[in-house]
Motif scaffolding. Structure first.
Motif, mmCIF file in Angstrom:
data_model
loop_
_atom_site.group_PDB
_atom_site.id
_atom_site.type_symbol
_atom_site.label_atom_id
_atom_site.label_comp_id
_atom_site.label_asym_id
_atom_site.label_seq_id
_atom_site.Cartn_x
_atom_site.Cartn_y
_atom_site.Cartn_z
ATOM 1 N N PHE A 11 0.876 -1.166 0.000
ATOM 2 C CA PHE A 11 0.000 0.000 0.000
ATOM 3 C C PHE A 11 0.914 1.216 0.000
ATOM 4 N N ASP A 12 0.597 2.176 -0.840
ATOM 5 C CA ASP A 12 1.358 3.422 -0.913
ATOM 6 C C ASP A 12 0.438 4.589 -0.567
ATOM 7 N N ALA A 13 1.002 5.592 0.083
ATOM 8 C CA ALA A 13 0.288 6.873 0.244
ATOM 9 C C ALA A 13 1.177 7.932 -0.382
ATOM 10 N N GLY A 26 0.255 -0.482 -4.521
ATOM 11 C CA GLY A 26 1.517 -0.204 -5.216
ATOM 12 C C GLY A 26 2.465 -1.363 -4.972
ATOM 13 N N GLY A 27 3.733 -1.056 -4.999
ATOM 14 C CA GLY A 27 4.741 -2.099 -4.778
ATOM 15 C C GLY A 27 5.439 -2.439 -6.081
ATOM 16 N N ALA A 28 6.704 -2.813 -5.940
ATOM 17 C CA ALA A 28 7.531 -3.063 -7.123
ATOM 18 C C ALA A 28 6.960 -4.198 -7.981
ATOM 19 N N THR A 233 5.306 7.629 -9.250
ATOM 20 C CA THR A 233 5.495 6.393 -8.477
ATOM 21 C C THR A 233 5.361 5.171 -9.381
ATOM 22 N N GLY A 234 6.319 4.288 -9.261
ATOM 23 C CA GLY A 234 6.244 3.038 -10.019
ATOM 24 C C GLY A 234 6.812 3.152 -11.425
ATOM 25 N N ALA A 235 7.235 4.355 -11.811
ATOM 26 C CA ALA A 235 7.749 4.511 -13.183
ATOM 27 C C ALA A 235 8.973 3.607 -13.407
HETATM 28 P P1 AMP Z 1 9.550 3.367 -8.113
HETATM 29 O O1 AMP Z 1 8.755 4.651 -8.137
HETATM 30 O O2 AMP Z 1 9.589 2.665 -9.419
HETATM 31 O O3 AMP Z 1 10.881 3.527 -7.475
HETATM 32 O O4 AMP Z 1 8.762 2.363 -7.152
HETATM 33 C C1 AMP Z 1 7.848 2.766 -6.174
HETATM 34 C C2 AMP Z 1 7.315 1.523 -5.470
HETATM 35 O O5 AMP Z 1 8.359 0.934 -4.698
HETATM 36 C C3 AMP Z 1 6.196 1.885 -4.510
HETATM 37 O O6 AMP Z 1 4.991 1.327 -4.994
HETATM 38 C C4 AMP Z 1 6.624 1.293 -3.172
HETATM 39 O O7 AMP Z 1 5.623 0.513 -2.569
HETATM 40 C C5 AMP Z 1 7.827 0.433 -3.487
HETATM 41 N N1 AMP Z 1 8.875 0.574 -2.458
HETATM 42 C C6 AMP Z 1 9.273 1.711 -1.823
HETATM 43 N N2 AMP Z 1 10.242 1.441 -0.936
HETATM 44 C C7 AMP Z 1 10.468 0.103 -0.982
HETATM 45 C C8 AMP Z 1 11.354 -0.804 -0.294
HETATM 46 N N3 AMP Z 1 12.221 -0.365 0.638
HETATM 47 N N4 AMP Z 1 11.316 -2.119 -0.629
HETATM 48 C C9 AMP Z 1 10.469 -2.566 -1.572
HETATM 49 N N5 AMP Z 1 9.604 -1.773 -2.256
HETATM 50 C C10 AMP Z 1 9.600 -0.450 -1.970
#
Ligand code: AMP
Length: 307
Positions: A11-13, A26-28, A233-235
């Motif tokens: 979950f992302d905020a 969200g999440g990688a 985010t997530g790009a």
């Molecule tokens: P990006 O913008 O491509 O760098 O990826 C953003 C995503 O990375 C977000 O949806 C987050 O949930 C995830 N994320 C952020 N920090 C971490 C972390 N320490 N470990 C794993 N995933 C992360």
């Protein structure tokens, strides 16, 4: 062309100059698998979520032929939570909160159906977990791509370097390349990082595109100049999903094909930033993707006469 994707599901905020979200998915691994699903089927995910995770999102993944057999659900625990704020240029951000929750003691399980995969995408996750996945695969995949971030450089540099030493392609942003190598020049940084193990290095530069290094060669892919960037985010993960998805679909791991893969990854990332979270990645059409890739081709094509 089988592909396994490992990474966080979260979950992302988010806070951007255009607005704020409450907890959204969200999440990688989420971004990578959605993006790769436009190129290969099935995409096999290894991850972990809590009992609070969004079931509709899991269904959406299934509808896109993404297998979640390797996603563990810890009913009585909370999913990984990350919160970030973007600065006005949208190119840099600060992490406000990282709550590892279920990721804290994640012990990845690789289902039998995922074994013998040809392509492996190690998305952002604790480096020791990324390595465990590698060790639990009975055969080494044909290509291993890894993404990581400054968070792990700050708290687990030694573990990170060990894992980096085992992969073929590392994908990080420019700040992270400088932190990892201790070099300001990205060319010097690339040389040092490739000496750690990966034969290929991708350095992402946000709205300024991405560089692909291999031996003494370098390739540059621009980012598409967009009128509106809503949420970056997530790009990076979407880029990685398009990159590995294209390589898995074509079965070609040469430098020349990686150039094409970088353009496809960049095209997918350009969709991702147009809306908050994963919204834009849920239902893209093949024609839309092809048109975007064509825009990249036009963006960099030029003629010249040398005297
Ligand atoms: P990006 O913008 O491509 O760098 O990826 C953003 C995503 O990375 C977000 O949806 C987050 O949930 C995830 N994320 C952020 N920090 C971490 C972390 N320490 N470990 C794993 N995933 C992360």
């Amino acid at each position: 062309m089988s592909l396994v994707v490992v990474g966080s599901m979260a979950f992302d905020a988010l806070e951007t100059p255009f607005g704020k979200t409450d907890k959204i998915v969200g999440g990688a691994a989420t971004y990578i698998s959605l993006s790769a699903s436009y190129f290969v089927k099935p995409v096999n995910v290894v991850s972990v979520v809590g009992g609070d995770f969004d079931q509709d999102h899991i269904s959406l993944m299934h509808n896109r032929n993404i297998s979640t057999e390797g996603v563990q659900v810890k009913e009585n625990e909370k999913s990984f939570f990350w919160s970030g704020r973007y600065f006005n240029d949208m190119n840099s951000r600060e992490t406000l909160v990282t709550e590892l929750n279920v990721l804290g003691d994640f012990d990845p399980i690789i289902p039998e159906a995922y074994q013998n995969c040809e392509y492996l995408m190690l998305g952002n996750l604790a480096p020791q977990v990324q390595r465990t996945v590698l060790e639990r695969l009975t055969n080494r995949p044909k290509l291993i791509v890894m993404d990581t971030m400054n968070f792990w450089m700050d708290i687990a540099m030694e573990e990170l370097q060990k894992t980096i030493g085992m992969v073929d392609v590392l994908s990080i942003n420019d700040e992270e390349a400088r932190q990892l190598s201790g070099e300001y020049s990205l060319v010097k940084a690339a040389r040092k990082i490739m000496a750690m193990g990966p034969k290929f290095l991708i350095i992402k530069k946000g709205e300024h595109g991405a560089l692909l290094f291999h031996d003494d060669k370098v390739f540059f892919a621009p980012a598409l100049p967009l009128e509106e960037v809503f949420d970056p985010t997530g790009a990076g993960d979407t880029f990685a999903g398009g990159f590995i998805g294209y390589i898995a679909a074509t079965g070609d791991t040469s430098f020349e094909n990686m150039k094409r893969a970088i353009i496809h990854g960049s095209a997918m990332a350009s969709f991702c930033v147009e809306k908050f979270g994963t919204e834009r990645l849920k239902s893209l059409g093949q024609q839309e993707i092809d048109n975007r890739v064509q825009q990249f081709v036009s963006l960099v094509a030029f003629d010249t006469v040398l005297s």
